[in-house]
Design an enzyme around this catalytic site. Structure first.
Site, PDB file in Angstrom:
ATOM      1  N   LYS A 153       0.884  -1.161   0.000  1.00 19.67           N
ATOM      2  CA  LYS A 153       0.000   0.000   0.000  1.00 19.67           C
ATOM      3  C   LYS A 153       0.923   1.211   0.000  1.00 19.67           C
ATOM      4  CE  LYS A 153      -2.577   3.491   1.191  1.00 19.67           C
ATOM      5  NZ  LYS A 153      -2.015   4.795   0.782  1.00 19.67           N
ATOM      6  N   HIS A 154       1.083   1.811  -1.195  1.00 21.09           N
ATOM      7  CA  HIS A 154       2.004   2.931  -1.327  1.00 21.09           C
ATOM      8  C   HIS A 154       1.278   4.246  -1.041  1.00 21.09           C
ATOM      9  CE1 HIS A 154       5.879   4.418  -2.124  1.00 21.09           C
ATOM     10  NE2 HIS A 154       6.207   3.654  -3.148  1.00 21.09           N
ATOM     11  N   ALA A 155       2.057   5.320  -0.889  1.00 25.98           N
ATOM     12  CA  ALA A 155       1.493   6.650  -0.663  1.00 25.98           C
ATOM     13  C   ALA A 155       0.652   7.077  -1.861  1.00 25.98           C
ATOM     14  CB  ALA A 155       2.618   7.655  -0.419  1.00 25.98           C
ATOM     15  N   SER A 156      -0.378   7.860  -1.589  1.00 26.26           N
ATOM     16  CA  SER A 156      -1.357   8.189  -2.619  1.00 26.26           C
ATOM     17  C   SER A 156      -0.841   9.146  -3.684  1.00 26.26           C
ATOM     18  CB  SER A 156      -2.607   8.788  -1.965  1.00 26.26           C
ATOM     19  OG  SER A 156      -3.224   7.835  -1.110  1.00 26.26           O
ATOM     20  N   SER A 206       4.829   8.313   9.275  1.00 24.42           N
ATOM     21  CA  SER A 206       4.731   9.218  10.419  1.00 24.42           C
ATOM     22  C   SER A 206       4.502   8.450  11.710  1.00 24.42           C
ATOM     23  CB  SER A 206       3.571  10.194  10.206  1.00 24.42           C
ATOM     24  OG  SER A 206       2.327   9.513  10.283  1.00 24.42           O
ATOM     25  N   GLU A 227       9.206   1.950  10.988  1.00 24.45           N
ATOM     26  CA  GLU A 227      10.281   2.924  10.836  1.00 24.45           C
ATOM     27  C   GLU A 227       9.606   4.272  10.681  1.00 24.45           C
ATOM     28  OE1 GLU A 227      12.201   5.704   9.444  1.00 24.45           O
ATOM     29  OE2 GLU A 227      12.460   4.597   7.571  1.00 24.45           O
ATOM     30  N   LEU A 228       9.707   5.101  11.721  1.00 24.48           N
ATOM     31  CA  LEU A 228       8.909   6.320  11.790  1.00 24.48           C
ATOM     32  C   LEU A 228       9.804   7.557  11.633  1.00 24.48           C
ATOM     33  CD1 LEU A 228       6.572   5.083  14.672  1.00 24.48           C
ATOM     34  CD2 LEU A 228       6.360   4.734  12.203  1.00 24.48           C
ATOM     35  N   CYS A 261      13.715  10.940   6.545  1.00 24.03           N
ATOM     36  CA  CYS A 261      13.599  10.673   7.980  1.00 24.03           C
ATOM     37  C   CYS A 261      14.965  10.672   8.644  1.00 24.03           C
ATOM     38  CB  CYS A 261      12.869   9.352   8.218  1.00 24.03           C
ATOM     39  SG  CYS A 261      13.586   7.950   7.339  1.00 24.03           S
ATOM     40  N   GLU A 358       9.617  16.809  14.023  1.00 25.72           N
ATOM     41  CA  GLU A 358      10.393  16.450  12.842  1.00 25.72           C
ATOM     42  C   GLU A 358      10.185  17.525  11.782  1.00 25.72           C
ATOM     43  OE1 GLU A 358      11.322  12.717   9.906  1.00 25.72           O
ATOM     44  OE2 GLU A 358       9.311  12.854  10.751  1.00 25.72           O
TER      45      GLU A 358
END
Length: 460
Positions: A153-156, A206, A227-228, A261, A358
């Site tokens: 499920k990749h970023a939109s 996030s 991994e945030l 990140c 961040e």
């Protein structure tokens, strides 16, 4: 899914979104192909992964330009990203069998006890837009080669990249369903994690997304790797090579236009070299070229979305309101697209926005401290713990300081980076679990103990 070129603000052709029925079919395919895929010999899976690396290199320019169009990555960085993905394929094509070989453990004279590393089943990966190929391949290369199947499920805002990655594995010869991209919104993630056929989940993103996915996985008793975010310290001690630290520091803050990140975000210099470092660092930041990400000479492209640029600017303004001083940059550029200049703030209070949050863009907070002890204290004064960098000519001292910094990795006289050969991940609010290296391929396996006792030596 609507797509916008962040360098121009222009609409790209939309990508058709899938629905719940499509997701159901994908999960079922992943489940159905798993027994056959996991039953293949390791050597065959390694050979297919090596072929995936070949496919990446054969289509490097196409994939790089796709990343640049969808999320604005400077083309030189996009080309390097494709090469790094191919390197990860090469690494696990060579090392996977060694990493997952049975581990024999001495127990009793007439027993053979060993650990067998066996796959789990379909694994869901929820991945971000900032490194749209690398984030996926550092999951997929080890996880598929261990015998699992993969669902992405990749970023939109990078659906084209998601489709291209699925095509890489298809063209390499992987069976249908071994790796699939789900072109869906975030609203369907929870039900996929809850699905009994999905056996584990990994997320890069996030802190909020990590807490949500980690909680759902925990309720289902499924392993997860998170991994945030990060707010990595970059510590410059009094015996550092200041010019080198400034040059590498500027690059560490602005890689991927600052949207990383593990970018250095909090620059901490002891007072003996603070002025020298600050002058050199500001000069290095101001010398960077902001421009068209399709041009090779561009160092910094646009921010990936307009709202992300607005968020970055708000963090800078809030920090200035908290008492910091602006040394360079600090205003969105007056041009088409979502461009923000290299920005440096000093005299940043410990409780200011850029100290506590961040910062995902090319804006750096610089701090002056009296000594090493205070530098370490400030480096650890963060809810995050992903990476860090220490600069000193005394390598033994560098290693000692590195051990004291609370993070998943620390580099001495080098910027923080990920590498297929070594483990990567964070502590505290930066997440848990490890990717890459031997640790990464063992993240989603059953470490099964097998004890084989000689029948002649049974106690009756």
């Amino acid at each position: 899914m609507d797509r916008i070129n962040p360098a121009t603000g222009e609409q790209l052709d939309p990508v058709e979104t899938e629905d719940e029925a499509d997701v159901e079919r994908a999960v079922e395919r992943a489940s159905e192909v798993y027994p056959e895929w996991s039953g293949r010999r390791m050597e065959e899976r390694q050979k297919l992964l090596a072929r995936a690396g070949d496919v990446l290199r054969e289509n490097k320019q196409e994939y790089a330009e796709l990343m640049t169009r969808e999320m604005g990555k400077p083309i030189s960085g996009a080309l390097s990203e494709v090469e790094k993905c191919a390197w990860a394929c090469d690494h696990y094509a060579e090392k996977a069998g060694e990493y997952l070989a049975d581990e024999h453990i001495g127990t009793e004279p007439h027993a053979d006890a060993f650990v067998s590393y066996e796959p789990l089943g379909p694994v869901l990966a929820v991945m971000p837009w900032n490194y749209p190929f690398w984030q996926v391949f550092r999951f997929a290369a080890p996880t598929l080669t261990a015998g699992n199947t993969g669902l992405l499920k990749h970023a939109s805002n990078v659906p084209g990249c998601a489709q291209a990655i699925e095509e890489v594995f298809r063209e390499a010869g992987y069976p249908e369903g071994a790796f699939q991209s789900l072109i869906v919104g975030s609203d369907l993630v929870e039900q996929v994690v809850e699905d009994d056929r999905v056996r584990a989940v990994t997320l890069t993103g996030s802190e909020g997304a990590g807490r949500a996915v980690g909680a759902t996985a925990g309720e289902q008793l499924k392993p997860s790797v998170l991994e945030l975010g990060g707010s990595d310290p970059f510590v410059v001690l009094e015996d550092a090579d200041v010019e080198a630290a400034a040059a590498v520091g500027a690059r560490a803050r602005t890689l991927n236009s600052g949207q990383s990140c593990i970018a250095a975000k909090r620059f901490i210099a002891v007072e003996e070299v603070y002025d020298e470092f600050l002058d050199a660092f500001v000069s290095e930041m101001e010398a960077l070229t902001v421009g068209d990400p399709m041009e090779e000479e561009t160092d910094i492209g646009p921010q990936a979305r307009e709202d992300l640029m607005a968020d970055l600017h708000e963090q800078v303004e809030d920090t200035l309101s908290d008492g910091a001083e602006l040394r360079t940059g600090g205003e969105p550029l007056d041009r088409d697209g979502f461009f923000y200049p290299p920005t440096v703030l000093t005299d940043v209070p410990r409780d200011a926005t850029m100290s506590c949050e961040e910062v995902f863009g090319p804006a750096a907070a610089v701090y002056e401290v009296p000594d090493e002890e205070t530098a370490v204290d400030l480096a650890n004064d963060s809810t995050y713990g992903l990476g860090g960098s220490v600069w000193t000519e005394d390598l033994d001292r560098g290693a000692r300081v590195a051990r004291r910094i609370e993070s998943g990795c620390v580099f001495v006289n080098e910027l923080t980076k990920s590498d297929p050969r070594i483990p990567f991940g964070g502590v505290k609010d930066s997440g848990y679990g490890r990717e890459l290296g031997e640790f990464g391929i063992k993240a989603f396996v059953n470490e099964k103990t097998v004890w084989v006792q000689s029948a002649a030596d049974q106690d009756v």
